[in-house]
Write a protein that holds these residues in place. Sequence first.
Motif, PDB file in Angstrom:
ATOM      1  N   GLY A  82       0.799  -1.209   0.000  1.00  0.00           N
ATOM      2  CA  GLY A  82       0.000   0.000   0.000  1.00  0.00           C
ATOM      3  C   GLY A  82       0.837   1.267   0.000  1.00  0.00           C
ATOM      4  N   ALA A  83       0.547   2.160   0.950  1.00  0.00           N
ATOM      5  CA  ALA A  83       1.202   3.465   1.005  1.00  0.00           C
ATOM      6  C   ALA A  83       2.574   3.428   1.674  1.00  0.00           C
ATOM      7  CB  ALA A  83       0.306   4.457   1.741  1.00  0.00           C
ATOM      8  N   PHE A  84       3.015   2.256   2.122  1.00  0.00           N
ATOM      9  CA  PHE A  84       4.316   2.189   2.805  1.00  0.00           C
ATOM     10  C   PHE A  84       5.455   2.478   1.842  1.00  0.00           C
ATOM     11  CE2 PHE A  84       8.077  -0.430   3.834  1.00  0.00           C
ATOM     12  CZ  PHE A  84       8.463   0.234   4.983  1.00  0.00           C
ATOM     13  N   ARG A  85       6.327   3.351   2.266  1.00  0.00           N
ATOM     14  CA  ARG A  85       7.548   3.652   1.532  1.00  0.00           C
ATOM     15  C   ARG A  85       8.712   3.661   2.515  1.00  0.00           C
ATOM     16  NH1 ARG A  85       4.147   2.846  -1.439  1.00  0.00           N
ATOM     17  NH2 ARG A  85       3.406   3.996  -3.277  1.00  0.00           N
TER      18      ARG A  85
ATOM     19  N   ARG B 291      -9.224   6.668  12.723  1.00  0.00           N
ATOM     20  CA  ARG B 291      -8.552   7.018  11.466  1.00  0.00           C
ATOM     21  C   ARG B 291      -8.233   8.506  11.404  1.00  0.00           C
ATOM     22  NH1 ARG B 291     -12.509   3.293   7.641  1.00  0.00           N
ATOM     23  NH2 ARG B 291     -11.368   1.315   7.895  1.00  0.00           N
ATOM     24  N   ARG B 292      -9.137   9.337  11.910  1.00  0.00           N
ATOM     25  CA  ARG B 292      -8.861  10.781  11.945  1.00  0.00           C
ATOM     26  C   ARG B 292      -7.690  11.072  12.867  1.00  0.00           C
ATOM     27  NH1 ARG B 292     -14.645  11.140  11.879  1.00  0.00           N
ATOM     28  NH2 ARG B 292     -14.665  11.326  14.157  1.00  0.00           N
ATOM     29  N   LEU B 293      -7.622  10.364  13.975  1.00  0.00           N
ATOM     30  CA  LEU B 293      -6.508  10.533  14.907  1.00  0.00           C
ATOM     31  C   LEU B 293      -5.184  10.215  14.230  1.00  0.00           C
ATOM     32  CD1 LEU B 293      -5.358  10.904  17.818  1.00  0.00           C
ATOM     33  CD2 LEU B 293      -5.825   8.458  18.166  1.00  0.00           C
ATOM     34  N   LEU B 294      -5.135   9.125  13.488  1.00  0.00           N
ATOM     35  CA  LEU B 294      -3.914   8.761  12.774  1.00  0.00           C
ATOM     36  C   LEU B 294      -3.530   9.848  11.766  1.00  0.00           C
ATOM     37  CD1 LEU B 294      -4.647   4.966  12.146  1.00  0.00           C
ATOM     38  CD2 LEU B 294      -2.861   5.880  13.641  1.00  0.00           C
ATOM     39  N   ASP B 295      -4.517  10.337  11.026  1.00  0.00           N
ATOM     40  CA  ASP B 295      -4.251  11.339   9.993  1.00  0.00           C
ATOM     41  C   ASP B 295      -3.667  12.618  10.590  1.00  0.00           C
ATOM     42  OD1 ASP B 295      -5.127   9.631   8.053  1.00  0.00           O
ATOM     43  OD2 ASP B 295      -7.060  10.620   7.740  1.00  0.00           O
TER      44      ASP B 295
ATOM     45  N   GLY C   7       0.051  12.629  11.912  1.00  0.00           N
ATOM     46  CA  GLY C   7       1.163  12.392  11.005  1.00  0.00           C
ATOM     47  C   GLY C   7       1.290  10.960  10.528  1.00  0.00           C
ATOM     48  N   PHE C   8       0.265  10.165  10.793  1.00  0.00           N
ATOM     49  CA  PHE C   8       0.288   8.757  10.373  1.00  0.00           C
ATOM     50  C   PHE C   8      -0.709   8.520   9.245  1.00  0.00           C
ATOM     51  CE2 PHE C   8       1.328   8.555  15.024  1.00  0.00           C
ATOM     52  CZ  PHE C   8       2.693   8.293  14.855  1.00  0.00           C
ATOM     53  N   ASP C   9      -0.749   9.438   8.288  1.00  0.00           N
ATOM     54  CA  ASP C   9      -1.725   9.318   7.213  1.00  0.00           C
ATOM     55  C   ASP C   9      -1.391   8.196   6.234  1.00  0.00           C
ATOM     56  OD1 ASP C   9       0.499  10.629   6.283  1.00  0.00           O
ATOM     57  OD2 ASP C   9      -0.604  12.100   5.109  1.00  0.00           O
ATOM     58  N   TRP C  10      -0.256   7.531   6.414  1.00  0.00           N
ATOM     59  CA  TRP C  10       0.090   6.372   5.577  1.00  0.00           C
ATOM     60  C   TRP C  10      -0.466   5.076   6.170  1.00  0.00           C
ATOM     61  CZ3 TRP C  10       3.580   2.480   7.301  1.00  0.00           C
ATOM     62  CH2 TRP C  10       4.225   2.751   8.528  1.00  0.00           C
ATOM     63  N   LEU C  11      -1.129   5.196   7.334  1.00  0.00           N
ATOM     64  CA  LEU C  11      -1.667   4.030   8.014  1.00  0.00           C
ATOM     65  C   LEU C  11      -3.190   4.084   8.080  1.00  0.00           C
ATOM     66  CD1 LEU C  11       0.781   3.771  11.061  1.00  0.00           C
ATOM     67  CD2 LEU C  11       0.709   2.274   9.048  1.00  0.00           C
ATOM     68  N   SER C  12      -3.807   2.907   8.202  1.00  0.00           N
ATOM     69  CA  SER C  12      -5.252   2.818   8.378  1.00  0.00           C
ATOM     70  C   SER C  12      -5.562   1.705   9.375  1.00  0.00           C
ATOM     71  CB  SER C  12      -5.942   2.519   7.043  1.00  0.00           C
ATOM     72  OG  SER C  12      -7.354   2.452   7.213  1.00  0.00           O
ATOM     73  N   LEU C  13      -6.610   1.900  10.162  1.00  0.00           N
ATOM     74  CA  LEU C  13      -7.085   0.864  11.076  1.00  0.00           C
ATOM     75  C   LEU C  13      -8.294   0.199  10.446  1.00  0.00           C
ATOM     76  CD1 LEU C  13      -6.429  -0.249  13.942  1.00  0.00           C
ATOM     77  CD2 LEU C  13      -8.287   1.196  14.786  1.00  0.00           C
ATOM     78  N   GLU C  14      -8.269  -1.138  10.382  1.00  0.00           N
ATOM     79  CA  GLU C  14      -9.328  -1.894   9.701  1.00  0.00           C
ATOM     80  C   GLU C  14     -10.011  -2.854  10.672  1.00  0.00           C
ATOM     81  OE1 GLU C  14     -10.155  -1.191   6.618  1.00  0.00           O
ATOM     82  OE2 GLU C  14      -8.484   0.219   6.340  1.00  0.00           O
ATOM     83  N   ASP C  15     -11.323  -2.981  10.531  1.00  0.00           N
ATOM     84  CA  ASP C  15     -12.146  -3.848  11.377  1.00  0.00           C
ATOM     85  C   ASP C  15     -12.271  -5.216  10.728  1.00  0.00           C
ATOM     86  OD1 ASP C  15     -14.142  -5.148  12.812  1.00  0.00           O
ATOM     87  OD2 ASP C  15     -15.450  -3.403  12.944  1.00  0.00           O
ATOM     88  N   ASN C  16     -11.774  -6.246  11.425  1.00  0.00           N
ATOM     89  CA  ASN C  16     -11.836  -7.606  10.876  1.00  0.00           C
ATOM     90  C   ASN C  16     -12.800  -8.504  11.645  1.00  0.00           C
ATOM     91  OD1 ASN C  16     -11.062  -9.437   8.872  1.00  0.00           O
ATOM     92  ND2 ASN C  16      -9.443 -10.324  10.139  1.00  0.00           N
ATOM     93  N   GLY C  17     -13.811  -7.896  12.266  1.00  0.00           N
ATOM     94  CA  GLY C  17     -14.893  -8.697  12.826  1.00  0.00           C
ATOM     95  C   GLY C  17     -14.892  -8.814  14.333  1.00  0.00           C
TER      96      GLY C  17
ATOM     97  N   ARG D 286      -2.052   2.209   4.478  1.00  0.00           N
ATOM     98  CA  ARG D 286      -3.258   2.588   3.734  1.00  0.00           C
ATOM     99  C   ARG D 286      -3.213   1.984   2.327  1.00  0.00           C
ATOM    100  NH1 ARG D 286      -5.463   8.525   4.441  1.00  0.00           N
ATOM    101  NH2 ARG D 286      -5.829   7.532   6.465  1.00  0.00           N
ATOM    102  N   GLY D 287      -4.317   1.412   1.908  1.00  0.00           N
ATOM    103  CA  GLY D 287      -4.389   0.761   0.602  1.00  0.00           C
ATOM    104  C   GLY D 287      -4.302  -0.745   0.686  1.00  0.00           C
ATOM    105  N   VAL D 288      -3.802  -1.262   1.807  1.00  0.00           N
ATOM    106  CA  VAL D 288      -3.771  -2.714   2.012  1.00  0.00           C
ATOM    107  C   VAL D 288      -5.151  -3.173   2.460  1.00  0.00           C
ATOM    108  CG1 VAL D 288      -2.856  -4.568   3.467  1.00  0.00           C
ATOM    109  CG2 VAL D 288      -1.318  -2.813   2.561  1.00  0.00           C
ATOM    110  N   SER D 289      -5.690  -4.190   1.804  1.00  0.00           N
ATOM    111  CA  SER D 289      -7.003  -4.707   2.174  1.00  0.00           C
ATOM    112  C   SER D 289      -7.208  -6.082   1.563  1.00  0.00           C
ATOM    113  CB  SER D 289      -8.119  -3.767   1.701  1.00  0.00           C
ATOM    114  OG  SER D 289      -8.218  -3.775   0.283  1.00  0.00           O
ATOM    115  N   LYS D 290      -8.139  -6.812   2.116  1.00  0.00           N
ATOM    116  CA  LYS D 290      -8.519  -8.088   1.525  1.00  0.00           C
ATOM    117  C   LYS D 290      -9.088  -7.866   0.124  1.00  0.00           C
ATOM    118  CE  LYS D 290      -9.640 -10.614   5.793  1.00  0.00           C
ATOM    119  NZ  LYS D 290     -10.711 -11.349   6.524  1.00  0.00           N
TER     120      LYS D 290
END
Length: 288
Positions: free
Chosen positions: A103-106, A159-163, A166-176, A206-210
Amino acid sequence: MRRAADHLPELAGRLDLRVVYVDLDGTLLGPGGSLFAAGDGQVTTRATDAVAGLHRAGIALVPISGRTVQLVREAARLLGSRSYIAELGAITSFDGEFVHDLGAFRGSGTPFEAMARSGAAALLMETFEGTFEPHAPWAHLPREASMLFRGQVDLAEARRLLDRSGFDWLSLEDNGIIPRRLPGSRGDRFPGLDVADVHAYHLVPRGVSKAAAAAADLGRRGLGPESAIGFGDSPADAELAAHVAAVFVVANGRRAVEAGGAWPDNVYLTEGSHGEGFAEVVFALLGA
């Protein structure tokens, strides 16, 4: 969500089914992670019979999970699957070859190493103290591209907290949702969490997903959406709907998926929970 049983005959008529993407924990696997456990703790062989039916029909079964590569690889081997997707879509094994989507990782090293250095996980745990913690012991297994947590938070707020931090390259995802109690057991599995439901969360680039992983996998196979379906119990699984003909949410996943927002018309709810919901659909489609 629409009831799967009402639409399976019509779906069977227009599918050219070649691939089935299936989540493991809470979907194909029953409570405790067993392929033979029904939702009520009783023994069932419905899921194993459905897996065998797919193999006999020449349909590829692709586990797609938030588990580590090592754990998904062993599950895939036991299920007879040649390909699998791990760490919420970051790593795909396609006929023995590994494909990474970061994803967005560099940068150098792995996304996990970068996350560990960044302080993003500490920020989330401090902000949501008492409702968010590492999903031990599985959180401590070697990972490349994700961090695993449990609890219950406002996902949009996290997600807003991350953005803004300074962590806008990351996302928190709900997996159930993870059950607090297993059938036949006593006591709360997660006494440190003061929440109504315990969810599994993955911190990923960010951008990584099933969904992205399934889309890329179909592309490598030269197949379109009409050749694939998905199964799951979480918002992360329901997102596959953009790339497959249908996604089937097993009954025990209804609360988590409906809390994730509105979903397209090709997301359906099964009557059965866990592997029995999976089998319900597979038997109907193979029979048709």
